[in-house]
Scaffold this motif. Structure first.
Motif, PDB file in Angstrom:
ATOM      1  N   ILE A 136       0.995  -0.947   0.025  1.00  0.00           N
ATOM      2  CA  ILE A 136      -0.235   0.326   0.229  1.00  0.00           C
ATOM      3  C   ILE A 136       0.872   1.392   0.069  1.00  0.00           C
ATOM      4  O   ILE A 136       1.683   0.860   0.872  1.00  0.00           O
ATOM      5  CB  ILE A 136      -1.531   0.232   1.081  1.00  0.00           C
ATOM      6  CG1 ILE A 136      -1.991  -0.837   0.616  1.00  0.00           C
ATOM      7  CG2 ILE A 136      -1.540   1.353   1.428  1.00  0.00           C
ATOM      8  CD1 ILE A 136      -2.682  -1.262   1.483  1.00  0.00           C
ATOM      9  N   GLN A 137       0.489   1.812  -0.787  1.00  0.00           N
ATOM     10  CA  GLN A 137       1.244   3.388  -1.372  1.00  0.00           C
ATOM     11  C   GLN A 137       1.775   4.496   0.600  1.00  0.00           C
ATOM     12  O   GLN A 137       3.162   4.609   0.169  1.00  0.00           O
ATOM     13  CB  GLN A 137       0.639   4.737  -1.978  1.00  0.00           C
ATOM     14  CG  GLN A 137       1.367   5.618  -2.401  1.00  0.00           C
ATOM     15  CD  GLN A 137       2.362   5.101  -3.823  1.00  0.00           C
ATOM     16  OE1 GLN A 137       1.937   4.403  -4.142  1.00  0.00           O
ATOM     17  NE2 GLN A 137       3.614   5.570  -3.367  1.00  0.00           N
ATOM     18  N   ARG A 138       1.026   4.260   1.088  1.00  0.00           N
ATOM     19  CA  ARG A 138       1.683   4.555   1.739  1.00  0.00           C
ATOM     20  C   ARG A 138       2.601   4.597   2.957  1.00  0.00           C
ATOM     21  O   ARG A 138       3.791   4.779   4.222  1.00  0.00           O
ATOM     22  CB  ARG A 138       0.118   5.183   2.868  1.00  0.00           C
ATOM     23  CG  ARG A 138      -0.132   4.164   3.877  1.00  0.00           C
ATOM     24  CD  ARG A 138      -1.734   4.999   4.576  1.00  0.00           C
ATOM     25  NE  ARG A 138      -2.849   4.336   4.115  1.00  0.00           N
ATOM     26  CZ  ARG A 138      -2.588   3.639   6.010  1.00  0.00           C
ATOM     27  NH1 ARG A 138      -2.202   3.712   7.427  1.00  0.00           N
ATOM     28  NH2 ARG A 138      -3.826   1.979   6.445  1.00  0.00           N
ATOM     29  N   PHE A 139       2.946   2.444   2.336  1.00  0.00           N
ATOM     30  CA  PHE A 139       4.253   2.164   3.084  1.00  0.00           C
ATOM     31  C   PHE A 139       5.164   2.240   3.183  1.00  0.00           C
ATOM     32  O   PHE A 139       5.917   1.528   3.087  1.00  0.00           O
ATOM     33  CB  PHE A 139       3.426   0.946   3.752  1.00  0.00           C
ATOM     34  CG  PHE A 139       2.293   0.872   4.544  1.00  0.00           C
ATOM     35  CD1 PHE A 139       2.139   1.221   6.050  1.00  0.00           C
ATOM     36  CD2 PHE A 139       1.530   0.476   4.621  1.00  0.00           C
ATOM     37  CE1 PHE A 139       1.485   1.443   7.183  1.00  0.00           C
ATOM     38  CE2 PHE A 139       0.700  -0.094   5.608  1.00  0.00           C
ATOM     39  CZ  PHE A 139       0.251   0.767   6.405  1.00  0.00           C
ATOM     40  N   ILE A 140       5.325   2.758   1.407  1.00  0.00           N
ATOM     41  CA  ILE A 140       6.315   2.910   0.798  1.00  0.00           C
ATOM     42  C   ILE A 140       6.943   3.544   0.575  1.00  0.00           C
ATOM     43  O   ILE A 140       7.719   4.405  -0.620  1.00  0.00           O
ATOM     44  CB  ILE A 140       6.244   1.039  -0.583  1.00  0.00           C
ATOM     45  CG1 ILE A 140       5.705   2.562  -0.726  1.00  0.00           C
ATOM     46  CG2 ILE A 140       6.097   0.249   0.125  1.00  0.00           C
ATOM     47  CD1 ILE A 140       4.628   1.870  -2.690  1.00  0.00           C
ATOM     48  N   LYS A 141       6.500   5.375   0.990  1.00  0.00           N
ATOM     49  CA  LYS A 141       7.137   6.486   1.152  1.00  0.00           C
ATOM     50  C   LYS A 141       8.442   6.537   1.851  1.00  0.00           C
ATOM     51  O   LYS A 141       8.995   5.312   2.596  1.00  0.00           O
ATOM     52  CB  LYS A 141       6.353   7.391   2.216  1.00  0.00           C
ATOM     53  CG  LYS A 141       4.920   7.665   1.812  1.00  0.00           C
ATOM     54  CD  LYS A 141       4.577   8.549   0.504  1.00  0.00           C
ATOM     55  CE  LYS A 141       3.710   8.544   0.016  1.00  0.00           C
ATOM     56  NZ  LYS A 141       3.851   9.651  -1.255  1.00  0.00           N
ATOM     57  N   PRO A 142       8.632   7.334   0.635  1.00  0.00           N
ATOM     58  CA  PRO A 142      10.795   7.038   1.571  1.00  0.00           C
ATOM     59  C   PRO A 142      10.686   7.175   3.385  1.00  0.00           C
ATOM     60  O   PRO A 142      12.225   6.362   3.399  1.00  0.00           O
ATOM     61  CB  PRO A 142      10.996   8.834   0.911  1.00  0.00           C
ATOM     62  CG  PRO A 142      10.469   9.194  -0.173  1.00  0.00           C
ATOM     63  CD  PRO A 142       8.664   8.517  -0.015  1.00  0.00           C
ATOM     64  N   LYS A 145      11.744   3.872   4.340  1.00  0.00           N
ATOM     65  CA  LYS A 145      13.100   2.593   4.758  1.00  0.00           C
ATOM     66  C   LYS A 145      13.615   2.298   5.713  1.00  0.00           C
ATOM     67  O   LYS A 145      13.465   3.154   6.645  1.00  0.00           O
ATOM     68  CB  LYS A 145      13.904   2.996   3.016  1.00  0.00           C
ATOM     69  CG  LYS A 145      13.084   3.092   1.908  1.00  0.00           C
ATOM     70  CD  LYS A 145      14.248   3.798   0.600  1.00  0.00           C
ATOM     71  CE  LYS A 145      13.220   4.192  -0.286  1.00  0.00           C
ATOM     72  NZ  LYS A 145      13.695   4.782  -1.419  1.00  0.00           N
ATOM     73  N   GLY A 146      14.262   1.143   5.232  1.00  0.00           N
ATOM     74  CA  GLY A 146      15.379   1.228   7.137  1.00  0.00           C
ATOM     75  C   GLY A 146      14.777   0.255   8.072  1.00  0.00           C
ATOM     76  O   GLY A 146      13.519  -0.251   7.925  1.00  0.00           O
ATOM     77  N   TRP A 147      14.298   0.942   9.006  1.00  0.00           N
ATOM     78  CA  TRP A 147      14.486   0.616  10.559  1.00  0.00           C
ATOM     79  C   TRP A 147      13.049   0.846  10.446  1.00  0.00           C
ATOM     80  O   TRP A 147      12.436  -0.394  11.554  1.00  0.00           O
ATOM     81  CB  TRP A 147      14.752   1.638  11.371  1.00  0.00           C
ATOM     82  CG  TRP A 147      14.331   0.953  12.739  1.00  0.00           C
ATOM     83  CD1 TRP A 147      13.527   2.528  13.693  1.00  0.00           C
ATOM     84  CD2 TRP A 147      14.309   0.281  13.375  1.00  0.00           C
ATOM     85  NE1 TRP A 147      13.497   1.274  15.192  1.00  0.00           N
ATOM     86  CE2 TRP A 147      13.473   0.427  14.614  1.00  0.00           C
ATOM     87  CE3 TRP A 147      14.787  -0.961  13.263  1.00  0.00           C
ATOM     88  CZ2 TRP A 147      13.971  -0.681  15.694  1.00  0.00           C
ATOM     89  CZ3 TRP A 147      14.101  -2.257  14.082  1.00  0.00           C
ATOM     90  CH2 TRP A 147      13.575  -1.756  15.480  1.00  0.00           C
ATOM     91  N   GLY A 152       8.012  -2.193  11.181  1.00  0.00           N
ATOM     92  CA  GLY A 152       6.945  -2.503  11.352  1.00  0.00           C
ATOM     93  C   GLY A 152       6.609  -4.119  11.139  1.00  0.00           C
ATOM     94  O   GLY A 152       5.819  -4.467  11.375  1.00  0.00           O
ATOM     95  N   ASN A 153       7.491  -4.665  10.715  1.00  0.00           N
ATOM     96  CA  ASN A 153       7.263  -5.955  10.617  1.00  0.00           C
ATOM     97  C   ASN A 153       7.915  -7.014  11.892  1.00  0.00           C
ATOM     98  O   ASN A 153       7.039  -7.451  12.521  1.00  0.00           O
ATOM     99  CB  ASN A 153       8.156  -6.080   9.591  1.00  0.00           C
ATOM    100  CG  ASN A 153       7.372  -5.699   7.869  1.00  0.00           C
ATOM    101  OD1 ASN A 153       6.567  -5.989   7.558  1.00  0.00           O
ATOM    102  ND2 ASN A 153       8.712  -5.893   6.886  1.00  0.00           N
TER     103      ASN A 153
END
Length: 441
Positions: A136-142, A145-147, A152-153
């Motif tokens: 989903i788009q809001r979870f792949i914003k810059p 990334k990283g931590w 979240g996972n």
């Protein structure tokens, strides 16, 4: 040797709670670095907001699918951990299923816990798919990334494992009850874990006891570890959502706060009887140390509480019109940057025996760029969207104030507008007398 497990358990409990208390103390210290602000008004409304938003999750269900799933995880995880009280007492006293004397009520509770545990597992799997497969788009914003992505996972993995341990523990316990093994009293209803029992058939009694004891220990130690992980995770909102919604903004979203020193100066200018050359009263002569904010210590403590409460859900960013049109601004990043800078300041204080020593950095420019600040339209969409009453706009406005009032660093278009207001009484570059000429057209 008989009491060795109880002693080990007590030590684990003391260590776990001790580290948690240390983290809470550090968290409180960091938040109190902010300026004082009076939020003691309208307490009944504040209590209602906390009950409705934090406890009732009313703003979560605006988006039904993630909202309902979140409620399942929230309610399931909290209610299931009521059983932690029994586990703690069993671990300290050397008993087993101490509350089994509640009879049919106990059976109902254990059965309910199992159903909720299964629902939590289902919700966690769906969340993981949304984040990592559907993306989903809001979870792949810059900023994710990283931590932030790993964190979240990690939370999803931990919740999955804890619920699986809980069900496996019950399944082994149920099998031992069926075999009539000493110490394993007939208690509890197992509507979910009974389906795990076939996987345990064929194991000897000592092996079953080993499975039950191992999952029991891993479950409680996992909860203690999770409790201490919260400080380093976005899931700190589990604890802070309640005070954050209580201290949330009560005034209309479009209402901005005024600087007291500027308000007094304007009132003086508008008072026809005031003597502009008179010396100000002693209590009115002091000007603020700084207009606006360039670092976290310039913000108030509620804004710093906001930063720690951020769930990183991205609802604010997905609603932001500036972000939607490709601008760099992300309200979520504003809160994450504020928290990261506050953590950095806290580490500097820890390293210097309680004193802050300048590191040559600040929130403005080193974390949040001016381009991000000036991209904001001040529409309050981010504030409206936040499920836990966070106000990213207040931080943006304070940092803009610093740029304008301390550095005179407003964009050219804004400077032109302010000059026109000063000279013409309107934001347009023509005389006041010509303001209504457009009606003749």
């Amino acid at each position: 040797m008989e009491y060795l497990p109880n002693i080990i358990f007590a030590l684990a409990l003391i260590v776990g709670i001790g580290f948690f208390a240390r983290n809470v103390k550090k968290l409180s210290r960091n938040i109190k670095l902010g300026k004082d602000v009076d939020v003691s008004d309208n307490k009944p409304q504040r209590w209602r907001n906390m009950a409705r938003i934090a406890l009732g999750q009313t703003k979560m269900v605006v988006r039904p699918v993630p909202g309902i799933l979140h409620i399942l995880v929230y309610v399931g995880f909290i209610i299931i951990n009521i059983e932690v009280l029994e586990i703690v007492l069993d671990g300290l006293l050397g008993t087993h299923r101490l509350f089994s004397q509640l009879g049919s009520l106990y059976n109902f509770l254990i059965g309910s816990f199992e159903v909720l545990a299964l629902l939590v597992i289902v919700a966690v799997v769906v969340f993981w798919i949304r984040r990592n497969i559907i993306r989903i788009q809001r979870f792949i914003k810059p900023e994710m990334k990283g931590w932030p992505k790993t964190d979240g996972n990690m939370i999803l993995y931990i919740e999955f494992v804890l619920m699986t341990l809980f069900l496996t523990m019950n399944a082994a316990d149920f099998q031992l009850q069926q075999l009539g093994v000493d110490h394993y009293v007939q208690a509890g209803a197992f509507p979910v874990s009974q389906f795990i029992v076939p996987l345990l058939e064929g194991l000897s009694t000592p092996s079953l006891i080993l499975v039950e004891r191992t999952t029991w220990w891993l479950h409680i130690l996992g909860i203690l570890a999770f409790l201490n992980y919260l400080y380093y995770s976005k899931h700190l909102h589990i604890l802070l959502a309640f005070p954050n919604t209580y201290y949330g903004k009560l005034t209309p979203l479009g209402q901005f706060n005024n600087l007291e020193s500027v308000t007094k100066e304007v009132k003086l200018m508008m008072d026809p009887d005031a003597d502009p050359f008179a010396a100000p009263a002693e209590d009115e002569s002091a000007e603020p140390e700084k207009f606006g904010a360039s670092d976290v210590m310039d913000l108030n403590w509620v804004q710093l509480l906001n930063a720690y409460t951020c769930t990183e859900c991205g609802r604010c960013t997905s609603e932001c019109p500036a972000n939607q049109t490709g601008k760099k601004l992300s309200p979520r990043k504003i809160m994450m940057d504020t928290r990261d800078r506050l953590e950095e300041v806290g580490k500097i204080i820890d390293a210097n025996k309680g004193e802050f020593v300048s590191d040559g950095k600040q929130l403005l420019d080193d974390y949040i760029s001016r381009e991000e600040l000036w991209a904001c339209t001040t529409c309050n969409a981010c504030v409206q969207a936040c499920p836990v009453s966070i106000d990213p706009l207040s931080i943006i406005v304070e940092m803009r104030r610093y740029l304008v009032m301390e550095q005179s660093a407003a964009p050219m278009e804004l400077n032109n507008m302010m000059s026109n207001i000063e000279n013409n009484g309107a934001p347009w570059p023509y005389n006041q007398m010509d303001r209504l000429n457009w009606v003749n057209e």
